[in-house]
Scaffold this active site. Structure first.
Site, PDB file in Angstrom:
ATOM      1  N   SER A 158     -11.387   0.069   2.079  1.00  0.00           N
ATOM      2  CA  SER A 158     -10.821  -0.326   3.372  1.00  0.00           C
ATOM      3  C   SER A 158     -10.300   0.892   4.121  1.00  0.00           C
ATOM      4  O   SER A 158      -9.627   1.739   3.541  1.00  0.00           O
ATOM      5  CB  SER A 158      -9.665  -1.307   3.177  1.00  0.00           C
ATOM      6  OG  SER A 158     -10.146  -2.476   2.563  1.00  0.00           O
ATOM      7  N   GLU A 160      -5.443   3.362   5.905  1.00  0.00           N
ATOM      8  CA  GLU A 160      -5.287   3.162   4.468  1.00  0.00           C
ATOM      9  C   GLU A 160      -5.927   4.341   3.728  1.00  0.00           C
ATOM     10  O   GLU A 160      -5.481   4.726   2.660  1.00  0.00           O
ATOM     11  CB  GLU A 160      -5.946   1.846   4.034  1.00  0.00           C
ATOM     12  CG  GLU A 160      -5.708   1.521   2.582  1.00  0.00           C
ATOM     13  CD  GLU A 160      -5.966   0.067   2.241  1.00  0.00           C
ATOM     14  OE1 GLU A 160      -6.606  -0.176   1.223  1.00  0.00           O
ATOM     15  OE2 GLU A 160      -5.518  -0.824   2.995  1.00  0.00           O
ATOM     16  N   ARG A 166       0.810  -1.232   0.000  1.00  0.00           N
ATOM     17  CA  ARG A 166       0.000   0.000   0.000  1.00  0.00           C
ATOM     18  C   ARG A 166       0.845   1.286   0.000  1.00  0.00           C
ATOM     19  O   ARG A 166       0.404   2.318   0.483  1.00  0.00           O
ATOM     20  CB  ARG A 166      -0.942   0.028   1.216  1.00  0.00           C
ATOM     21  CG  ARG A 166      -1.985  -1.059   1.228  1.00  0.00           C
ATOM     22  CD  ARG A 166      -3.072  -0.808   0.192  1.00  0.00           C
ATOM     23  NE  ARG A 166      -4.146  -1.786   0.314  1.00  0.00           N
ATOM     24  CZ  ARG A 166      -4.228  -2.918  -0.386  1.00  0.00           C
ATOM     25  NH1 ARG A 166      -3.287  -3.231  -1.253  1.00  0.00           N
ATOM     26  NH2 ARG A 166      -5.241  -3.737  -0.224  1.00  0.00           N
TER      27      ARG A 166
END
Length: 308
Positions: free
Chosen positions: A218, A300, A169
């Site tokens: 998310s 995130e 990520r």
């Protein structure tokens, strides 16, 4: 700053533009400026001539973003038409940064190329590259060949996998760099098989995620092992939703914000939430999870701008 300091682009430049309708969560204050370039040369010239002290924030479709209630003291660059083309040749897929992940997955599958993991990721290719988006064990980094980008000084560059230094990520892309397109070399597959796999993925997603609600995908990254070393052998088997659930925060509410009862790692705007409601609920969750499991969840969703 007076508007006269700003270069005049061929594209669209809007002053004091509210960003709440441009994010999936539908919250956030105004940006000083919203710039929608006509094409790459327009973007290059504008950034080159923009006074150095003006911040630049490249924004995708706002699917993974909380803009705070006080807004953003910056020029927000949002790519639109002219940056969403998808070209396929020689087993490679070249997609404009504004092309939606889902469209790229479908177009690739038509050509017998497997980028199926992108099908359920809400967002555009620029964002997918910036944050190494992935699911089902596949990541953008696995198929990435190169990206074309425009830097803050207006120079055009080609970025290699080495330049990007992809991690879970994350990437090393400079904050103010604007990706304009990316090229991928996916494995091949039978178009029919690829399309049916994507249908199955969508069905599964709709069963397990609150796709009808206003969410931003998310909320927290899956915790890396317990070492959080970021090394290649670091595992993300521990799921964020599980530690949130264990901490009793499934369905938790703050103002108009809620952790989805259907999937506890989805932060949703139930209607009328402020950016502060959403961010504060996220922080409540982080605290509760830390207290109950000793794990510090990492956001995130990107949070930007000024508190009110």
């Amino acid at each position: 700053m007076t508007h006269s300091h700003l270069p005049i682009p061929r594209g669209k430049l809007t002053f004091d533009r509210s960003l709440n309708d441009l994010t999936w969560l539908r919250v956030g204050g105004p940006a000083d400026y919203l710039f929608q370039p006509a094409d790459r040369d327009d973007l290059r010239g504008f950034l080159r001539d923009l006074p150095r002290d003006v911040a630049v924030f490249p924004m995708g479709v706002g699917s993974n973003l909380i803009v705070r209630d006080g807004g953003l003291r910056a020029v927000v660059v949002r790519l639109g038409r002219g940056f969403n083309g998808i070209e396929i040749s020689g087993g490679q897929v070249k997609a404009g940064a504004a092309a939606l992940d889902a469209h790229v997955a479908r177009k690739a599958a038509d050509a017998g190329l497997d980028l199926t993991f992108l099908r359920t990721i809400p967002g555009s290719i620029g964002g997918a590259v910036r944050m190494n988006a992935g699911c089902y064990g596949s990541y953008t980094a696995d198929h990435f060949v190169s990206a074309q980008a425009v830097l803050r000084d207006g120079s055009a560059v080609t970025l290699t996998p080495q330049d990007m230094n992809f991690r879970y990520r994350q990437s090393d892309l400079a904050d103010e760099a604007v990706i304009v397109s990316a090229t991928f070399a996916p494995p091949s597959g039978d178009p029919e098989t690829l399309h049916s796999r994507m249908e199955e993925q969508l069905r599964k997603r709709d069963e397990t995620q609150p796709t009808k609600d206003r969410s931003a995908g998310s909320t927290f990254r899956n915790p890396a092992g317990f070492s959080s070393t970021g090394q290649a052998d670091d595992v993300h088997d521990l799921k964020a939703w599980k530690v949130i659930d264990d901490a009793g925060m499934r369905g938790a509410i703050r103002g108009g914000a809620q952790m989805s009862p259907k999937h506890p790692n989805f932060l949703i705007n139930t209607g009328g939430a402020t950016a502060a409601d959403l961010e504060n609920l996220g922080e409540d969750v982080r605290k509760k999870v830390y207290d109950s499991s000793g794990i510090t969840l990492e956001w995130e969703i990107m949070r930007i701008g000024d508190f009110e």
